[in-house]
Design a protein around this motif. Structure first.
Motif, PDB file in Angstrom:
ATOM      1  N   LEU A 126      47.319 -60.348  31.990  1.00  0.00           N
ATOM      2  CA  LEU A 126      48.594 -60.882  32.470  1.00  0.00           C
ATOM      3  C   LEU A 126      48.582 -62.406  32.470  1.00  0.00           C
ATOM      4  N   VAL A 165      57.731 -53.632  37.643  1.00  0.00           N
ATOM      5  CA  VAL A 165      56.858 -53.908  36.500  1.00  0.00           C
ATOM      6  C   VAL A 165      57.351 -55.085  35.669  1.00  0.00           C
ATOM      7  N   THR A 166      58.577 -55.536  35.890  1.00  0.00           N
ATOM      8  CA  THR A 166      59.102 -56.670  35.144  1.00  0.00           C
ATOM      9  C   THR A 166      58.909 -57.988  35.894  1.00  0.00           C
ATOM     10  N   ASP A 167      58.403 -57.914  37.117  1.00  0.00           N
ATOM     11  CA  ASP A 167      58.181 -59.102  37.938  1.00  0.00           C
ATOM     12  C   ASP A 167      56.707 -59.494  37.876  1.00  0.00           C
ATOM     13  N   ARG A 168      56.403 -60.676  37.349  1.00  0.00           N
ATOM     14  CA  ARG A 168      55.008 -61.097  37.160  1.00  0.00           C
ATOM     15  C   ARG A 168      54.251 -61.172  38.476  1.00  0.00           C
ATOM     16  N   ALA A 203      53.643 -57.658  39.767  1.00  0.00           N
ATOM     17  CA  ALA A 203      52.681 -57.015  38.867  1.00  0.00           C
ATOM     18  C   ALA A 203      51.275 -57.540  39.127  1.00  0.00           C
ATOM     19  N   TYR A 208      52.848 -54.122  33.862  1.00  0.00           N
ATOM     20  CA  TYR A 208      53.730 -55.239  33.513  1.00  0.00           C
ATOM     21  C   TYR A 208      54.364 -54.981  32.158  1.00  0.00           C
ATOM     22  N   ASP A 268      57.360 -56.924  29.685  1.00  0.00           N
ATOM     23  CA  ASP A 268      58.322 -57.995  29.423  1.00  0.00           C
ATOM     24  C   ASP A 268      58.937 -57.730  28.049  1.00  0.00           C
TER      25      ASP A 268
END
Length: 312
Positions: A172, A238-241, A244, A266, A268
């Motif tokens: 990540l 799962v789209t939020d760093r 995640a 994660y 994107d």
């Protein structure tokens, strides 16, 4: 006829097409988790709609490196830790290929760690499967980058003094746009995650927990497992760093306490791939570079011509 005319051909694909006509006898040990990776991959590729002629599997050195011997597709058995640069070159030359790279935890997180971080940073459009058994298996049981602290082996007889690599967090932070973890003991989830990874436009990293019953008997068999995406105990975006990253840290710490958490961590879908970025600035053509080798009328360019023009 182009050598790449098979790419994009629409037809039904049977998973048996990925089994070699003369199937070699697998040399993996009985109970090895690598069998689970092979099975999941054979099930996933037809679901994605890819034929063997459209698929390239690049492997490193180690038990995982034998994967392309048992999968009937294009294959490239590379050097130790070097599956990713070969896979990157192939994808850049011919974006129509489904490019998959595979290696073990020592191969990918240790010897090839620099290639891993930079391939993730650049977001190359490919799938990277890392067989994570927390040990060097082929060379018979040395401590690997993911071996837990205190793990005793031939290279660390008094126990490893180092904290293990956190592969999900590393991926990540490096820039991967799809990060997941699955396990050989969870074939249905493994197939679904591999399908998503191959369909993802960008660098998809799958940390695949593969038990080693021969050289890592102290490790858990990765059961029971919990799918974090289906469990009410773990809710995150799962789209939020940030969310995640927190979930990844929880997952990586829990593994060494006997709790196996798997799932998608994660995703994107907005970030352009490396190929798209290069095309946007005019440094990569829209047509596959590899096609030029089959075009007798193509007028070859030489990069030094551009530099000569600038300095003439």
């Amino acid at each position: 006829m182009s050598a790449f005319s098979a790419i994009g051909e629409e037809r039904e694909i049977d998973r048996d097409e990925y089994t070699p006509g003369v199937e070699p006898q697998p040399t993996w040990c009985p109970g090895c988790g690598d069998f689970g990776v092979l099975k999941a991959l054979k099930q996933a590729l037809p679901e994605v709609g890819r034929t063997p002629e459209e698929t390239l599997l690049c492997t490193g050195i180690g038990c995982s490196g034998k994967l392309n011997s048992y999968l009937d597709s294009y294959g490239f058995h590379t050097l130790h830790g070097r599956s990713l640069p070969v896979a990157r070159a192939a994808k850049l030359a011919n974006p129509g290929l489904e490019v998959i790279a595979a290696g073990g935890d020592g191969d990918g997180y240790g010897i090839g760690g620099n290639h891993f971080t930079h391939t993730a940073r650049e977001n190359h459009d490919m799938t990277y499967i890392v067989f994570n058994n927390e040990i060097f298996g082929l060379t018979k049981g040395q401590t690997s980058p993911t071996s837990p602290k205190g793990h005793k082996s031939k290279t660390q007889p008094h126990g490893s003094a180092k904290e293990p690599v956190k592969p999900l967090s590393l991926s990540l932070n490096a820039g991967a746009s799809y990060v997941a973890r699955t396990a050989a003991v969870n074939p249905n989830q493994a197939k679904e995650i591999l399908i998503e990874a191959m369909e993802h436009d960008g660098f998809a990293h799958v940390d695949f927990l593969t038990q080693c019953p021969t050289w890592n008997k102290d490790a858990r068999q990765y059961v029971p497992y919990i799918d974090v995406n289906d469990s009410d105990d773990y809710e995150f975006d799962v789209t939020d760093r940030v969310e995640a990253a927190e979930m990844m840290r929880t997952t990586e710490e829990a593994l060494y306490k006997g709790e196996v958490l798997t799932g998608r961590f994660y995703v994107d879908e907005e970030r352009p791939s490396y190929q798209q970025e290069k095309q946007a600035i005019g440094e990569m053509p829209d047509e596959p570079l590899a096609e030029r080798y089959w075009d007798d009328d193509y007028e070859w360019e030489r990069s030094y011509d551009h530099f000569l023009d600038k300095h003439a």
